[in-house]
Design a protein around this motif. Structure first.
Motif, PDB file in Angstrom:
ATOM      1  N   TRP A 109       9.083   6.341   3.692  1.00 31.18           N
ATOM      2  CA  TRP A 109       7.705   6.266   4.198  1.00 31.18           C
ATOM      3  C   TRP A 109       7.757   5.640   5.577  1.00 31.18           C
ATOM      4  N   LEU A 125       1.285   4.382  -2.902  1.00 24.50           N
ATOM      5  CA  LEU A 125       1.334   5.818  -2.627  1.00 24.50           C
ATOM      6  C   LEU A 125       2.536   6.462  -3.304  1.00 24.50           C
ATOM      7  N   GLY A 145      -3.143  15.471   0.734  1.00 22.69           N
ATOM      8  CA  GLY A 145      -2.043  14.843   1.444  1.00 22.69           C
ATOM      9  C   GLY A 145      -0.707  14.951   0.752  1.00 22.69           C
ATOM     10  N   PHE A 154       3.986  12.952   0.573  1.00 22.48           N
ATOM     11  CA  PHE A 154       2.737  12.244   0.274  1.00 22.48           C
ATOM     12  C   PHE A 154       2.251  11.559   1.538  1.00 22.48           C
ATOM     13  N   ASP A 155       1.035  11.075   1.506  1.00 25.58           N
ATOM     14  CA  ASP A 155       0.397  10.424   2.656  1.00 25.58           C
ATOM     15  C   ASP A 155       0.432  11.350   3.874  1.00 25.58           C
ATOM     16  N   HIS A 156       0.072  12.619   3.626  1.00 22.54           N
ATOM     17  CA  HIS A 156       0.001  13.644   4.675  1.00 22.54           C
ATOM     18  C   HIS A 156       1.309  13.774   5.453  1.00 22.54           C
ATOM     19  N   HIS A 160       0.829  -1.208   0.000  1.00 21.30           N
ATOM     20  CA  HIS A 160       0.000   0.000   0.000  1.00 21.30           C
ATOM     21  C   HIS A 160       0.863   1.258   0.000  1.00 21.30           C
ATOM     22  N   ALA A 161       2.019   1.223   0.646  1.00 23.25           N
ATOM     23  CA  ALA A 161       2.926   2.377   0.638  1.00 23.25           C
ATOM     24  C   ALA A 161       3.571   2.535  -0.736  1.00 23.25           C
ATOM     25  N   ARG A 188       3.702  11.515   5.813  1.00 22.67           N
ATOM     26  CA  ARG A 188       4.290  10.263   6.325  1.00 22.67           C
ATOM     27  C   ARG A 188       5.398   9.752   5.418  1.00 22.67           C
TER      28      ARG A 188
END
Length: 107
Positions: free
Chosen positions: A106, A32, A60, A79-81, A28-29, A83
């Motif tokens: 990440w 992203l 994000g 990315f990912d707010h 999943h990362a 993270r």
């Protein structure tokens, strides 16, 4: 003079370390990271210069220079707010312009 200049999608190149870090991420990362990469390679200006130029990025995500005194140098795409991030440099040239990603992280 810019008649032969190539536009998006830009080439991207990953350093060995950045590619290894990307491959070590959970699925999943990694998805992203690929979304962030897609935004960079399709942007008219991968440095997102100007006021509110990154407002069209997905929620994000944001982009900023590593050093405010070097707006044409290394940049970070969060990315990912926040993270995760990709640190990259865009080399603008008439033939084969490319984005070189030297860090992928990440948490």
């Amino acid at each position: 003079m810019t008649e032969g200049f190539m536009g998006p999608p830009w080439q991207d190149d990953w350093t060995t370390a950045a590619e290894a870090d990307r491959e070590a991420l959970p699925d999943h990362a990694r998805d992203l990271v690929l979304t962030a990469r897609a935004e960079l390679v399709t942007a008219p200006d991968p440095y997102f210069r100007g006021i509110d130029t990154d407002r069209d990025l997905p929620s994000g995500m944001s982009v900023e220079p590593v050093q405010s005194t070097r707006p044409g140098g290394l940049h970070v795409c969060y990315f990912d707010h926040g993270r995760g991030w990709l640190r990259y440099e865009f080399t603008r040239r008439e033939t084969d312009p490319q984005i070189v990603i030297d860090q992928c992280f990440w948490q």
